[in-house]
Design an enzyme around this catalytic site. Structure first.
Site, PDB file in Angstrom:
ATOM      1  N   ARG A  67      22.640  52.337  32.629  1.00 52.48           N
ATOM      2  CA  ARG A  67      21.547  53.256  32.314  1.00 52.48           C
ATOM      3  C   ARG A  67      20.252  52.455  32.256  1.00 52.48           C
ATOM      4  NH1 ARG A  67      24.406  56.780  33.680  1.00 52.48           N
ATOM      5  NH2 ARG A  67      25.031  58.675  32.559  1.00 52.48           N
ATOM      6  N   HIS A  88      19.817  55.835  41.771  1.00 52.38           N
ATOM      7  CA  HIS A  88      20.941  56.263  40.924  1.00 52.38           C
ATOM      8  C   HIS A  88      22.046  56.919  41.765  1.00 52.38           C
ATOM      9  CE1 HIS A  88      22.010  57.594  36.560  1.00 52.38           C
ATOM     10  NE2 HIS A  88      23.091  57.264  37.246  1.00 52.38           N
ATOM     11  N   GLU A 119      13.535  58.293  35.678  1.00 50.61           N
ATOM     12  CA  GLU A 119      14.133  58.566  36.980  1.00 50.61           C
ATOM     13  C   GLU A 119      13.645  59.921  37.468  1.00 50.61           C
ATOM     14  OE1 GLU A 119      18.387  58.227  36.723  1.00 50.61           O
ATOM     15  OE2 GLU A 119      18.319  56.074  36.424  1.00 50.61           O
TER      16      GLU A 119
END
Length: 316
Positions: free
Chosen positions: A233, A281, A262
């Site tokens: 993360r 991601h 993000e």
């Protein structure tokens, strides 16, 4: 509802005598989400939706189960869910292989400077053969460190073993001998992890204790030749400190699949660095894994609504 019919990229839906589906890959707007959850019995979400007191209040007392299509649950307010007696399903295990594969790919891409090399080939930088041009760092005879040894950390190490890694080390909140024995990894302190690792992979969950744990203090103890990889993360990394470490040559390079926020704004300083590889991601982004995650999330939701044991339930 047949679970196999809901195995694509899902955003929140509810079941309470009606069925609501947010039929797009874009996150559901917060105002829309708060409106749609009123009176629902169940909610299936992904990691872009913050399930907090505000949302739970909007849903009302009928909400029995929240199923998240993710292994991470930092977007869920666990204290609020526990207080209200709401069950939580999540999707561990099914994404382990995909995340481990992507981590190894990102590590190799970063350490062997593949993004830089591709750019040079495309833009005319490829000239005559030069002795040290685009040289990187090998895994052979290296020490690989793992911050947060779990299923994914073990899977990463298993994939790196054939590259002739000399030693695996790890740190966690406590030694994890059963997992460590699977990869012959040695438990070390955080300082030793930083000092010894040629490649440092971050595999820990985002918790209040791990928030910003990868910071100036960690980077200052790492080798100038070290490669830092994060597929956990973004919040576990202080990105200002990482930028400074990369820009000054304190560490050799970084590969990130996760950032804060993000998406990371294209104007962010990390994008200006040649020794930083940033992915959007995508660690679990294989067809097999995403389908397995969505089926598991749907089955968790349905089991919870029936009052049955979930296949994967988070113990609050």
């Amino acid at each position: 509802i047949q679970p196999v019919q809901v195995h694509f990229f899902l955003h929140p839906f509810s079941v309470s005598g009606r069925f609501e589906l947010w039929d797009t890959d874009d996150p559901v707007p917060r105002a829309e989400l708060l409106k749609k959850v009123r009176g629902v019995d169940g909610l299936l979400c992904v990691l872009t939706e913050k399930v907090d007191a505000e949302l739970l209040d909007a849903a009302g007392p009928g909400l029995k189960v929240v199923s998240t299509m993710s292994v991470g649950y930092d977007h869920l307010s666990l204290e609020e869910l526990k207080k209200r007696g709401i069950r939580v399903g999540y999707t561990p295990d099914v994404l382990t292989d995909a995340v481990a594969e992507l981590t190894v790919a990102l590590l190799l891409c970063t350490s062997r400077r593949l993004v830089e090399a591709t750019h040079e080939a495309k833009t005319g930088g490829w000239g005559t053969w030069r002795t040290l041009w685009l040289c990187g760092y090998e895994l052979a005879n290296s020490t690989v460190g793992i911050l947060g040894l779990g299923r994914i950390g073990v899977a990463i190490a298993e994939r790196l073993k054939p590259f002739k890694v000399k030693k695996f080390i790890y740190t966690d909140v406590a030694p994890r001998p059963e997992l460590a024995n699977m990869i012959n990894a040695e438990y070390v302190s955080m300082d030793e992890l930083a000092q010894q690792s040629d490649f440092l992979t971050i595999c820990c969950a985002l918790t209040p204790e791990t928030q910003g744990i990868c910071n100036k203090n960690l980077f200052s103890k790492m080798k100038e030749t070290s490669i830092f990889i994060n597929t956990s993360r973004g919040g576990v990394v202080n990105q200002d400190d990482l930028y400074e470490a990369l820009a000054t040559g304190q560490i050799a390079g970084a590969g990130l699949d996760v950032t804060t926020p993000e998406p990371l704004p294209t104007s962010h300083p990390l994008f200006t660095l040649k020794n930083c590889v940033i992915l959007p991601h995508i660690a679990s982004a294989s067809y097999t894994t995403r389908n397995a995650m969505s089926v598991l999330a749907a089955n968790n939701l349905l089991a919870g609504l029936r009052g049955e044991p979930m296949e994967k339930e988070l113990k609050l």
